[in-house]
Design a protein around this motif. Sequence first.
Motif, short mmCIF file in Angstrom:
data_model
loop_
_atom_site.label_atom_id
_atom_site.label_comp_id
_atom_site.label_asym_id
_atom_site.label_seq_id
_atom_site.Cartn_x
_atom_site.Cartn_y
_atom_site.Cartn_z
N ASP A 1 0.84 -1.20 0.00
CA ASP A 1 0.00 0.00 0.00
C ASP A 1 0.87 1.25 0.00
O ASP A 1 0.59 2.22 -0.70
N ASP B 1 -6.51 6.06 3.99
CA ASP B 1 -7.94 5.73 4.02
C ASP B 1 -8.69 6.47 2.92
O ASP B 1 -9.54 5.90 2.22
N THR B 2 -8.36 7.75 2.76
CA THR B 2 -9.04 8.59 1.75
C THR B 2 -8.71 8.12 0.34
O THR B 2 -9.59 8.02 -0.53
N SER C 1 -7.76 5.13 -0.58
CA SER C 1 -8.28 3.78 -0.82
C SER C 1 -9.75 3.79 -1.25
O SER C 1 -10.20 2.87 -1.95
N ARG C 2 -10.48 4.81 -0.83
CA ARG C 2 -11.89 4.90 -1.22
C ARG C 2 -12.16 6.05 -2.20
O ARG C 2 -13.31 6.44 -2.40
N SER C 3 -11.08 6.59 -2.78
CA SER C 3 -11.18 7.72 -3.73
C SER C 3 -11.97 8.86 -3.12
O SER C 3 -12.83 9.48 -3.77
N GLY C 4 -11.65 9.14 -1.87
CA GLY C 4 -12.38 10.17 -1.12
C GLY C 4 -11.87 11.57 -1.38
O GLY C 4 -11.02 11.81 -2.27
#
Length: 573
Positions: free
Chosen positions: A5, A154-155, A157-160
Amino acid sequence: MAKYDLVFIHAPSVYDFRKESMFYGPVSDLVPSTPVFEMYPFGFTTMAAHLSKAGYKVRIINLASMMLNDSKLDVEAFLSKINSDVFGIDLHWLPHAHGSLAVAEILKRLHPDSKILFGGFSSSYFQEELIQYPQVDLVLRGDSVEQPVVTLMDTLSRSGDLSKVPNLTWKKDGKITVNDMTFIPDDLDYLDIDYAWIIKSVIKNMDLEGAKPFKDWDRYPLTVSFTVRGCSHCCAVCGGSCGANKIVLSRSKPAFRSPEKVAEDISNVENYLKAPVFVVGDLRQHGESYAERFFKECKNLGIDTHVILEYFVPPPESFFKAADSTFSRYSIQFSPDSHEENVRYALGRKFDNHSMNKSIGFALQNNCQRFDMFFMIGLPEQTPESAISSAQYTRDLYGSNGNDSRLHIYTSPLAPFLDPGSFAFENPEKYGYKLLAHTLEEHRVRLTSPSWKDVLSYETKWMTRDQIAQTSYDAADLLSRVRLDVGHITQEEYDEITSRSKEARALLSEVEAATKIQNSEDRKAALDALRGRGMELMESTICQKRELEWDSQSVFRSAPRVVKGLIFKKKKR
């Protein structure tokens, strides 16, 4: 091919130093790493531990160390096999300006779909310029980004929405956004310093070389425990001073790790390695009670390893008595920068020679195993005569302490660059400096200069760069003579040191002459002809670098301790 990652990569100071014709000089003689500055920042380990705990697959690769130990390493072939969503590159110390950006460019070319993340003190200072390089996608600002980097992953990984990630500078489709600096922790007890993760990572990746903190760490391991981020002192040339922290990191006060946690960190190291632990930060910076609690907890935990302490202001005898009663072995590191009070005062170091000399005596009288003391050259109010006269001060200091062989005194140039954010960098005229580089790009370009003298980004009202270079050799030679006279080195050692110094002086002149050759092909040929001699002087230019090695055993001799520590940790869970 393993998929990660995030992979943290530490680049050499200059890429590719193995092919460049450079004469490094003594700018790294007093630190564990070489002039390649292959020691990666401790933040790699704390960030990696936090990310691993959050479920991310992480790896640390010390590319600089790998390149040093394998002259035939094909860097691009190696990096092409590393598959990661994000590559994190440190630009903490400004001498990495060239290598970090070059490695970032290679990674972006080899892995165009991966994100390139920068961080560190210099990244934070130059973030607006840094983000404009095409190979840089993200910059995390601040000295404590363990939690923000998890939020960032985190952002991603979710395309945030990246605008929600604190401390982040980022760009999308050419548009640059600077998020607010909102994560500035008041204390460091939240840090997860997991030495077991580091060891398991080495085993899993079968890669001790890539994970080593610096080139010879496997032979002479040295570990660290941090007491603080930030500082309460305002030294004029320090990028870690209170003033620089406010300018660069928006930190108005230091963030401390509780003394009990620091003692626990040392105990955790002891579970895995029989190696000295350097406690970073003056224990008395947060008050006398902090030091008292630290010593008390170390006693409670039965710490039985070599502990290295540093101080910024000379302590009373009670401090050394407490250290002596707590540890079976302890040493001290102290950097007064100059033996002259007016120079120290100009730096912002407000203590006199009487208190300084007394504290040295107190340490030696209370069973300090080794006392390292460092002088710097290129300071405000410092003339060549001032820097050279440190040798006479050293002779007097040795004499007043019975020529004690535990006392080690060194001298070297201040640094290749003035620290960005320091008072001297922000207001050079006030402190008598003339800056020769201001932007990140100007510093990056200077790093490939053939002569270390020309890399220097500053000169002072009292010393030109030529004088800084020559004075560095003069002061070191006189200091070596003093050490011979008091019996700290043998005639053979003295002859070896002075021979290297003589060769370094000659090479400095020859490199300078070569750089003045007008024809580019002839100039390159002349510099290439000097390259071998320069590499031979890469380490230990004006001192014996092996003197900086601590009495530690090879990491391989700690294998039974490692296995026991991992088993104990597993049972504990």
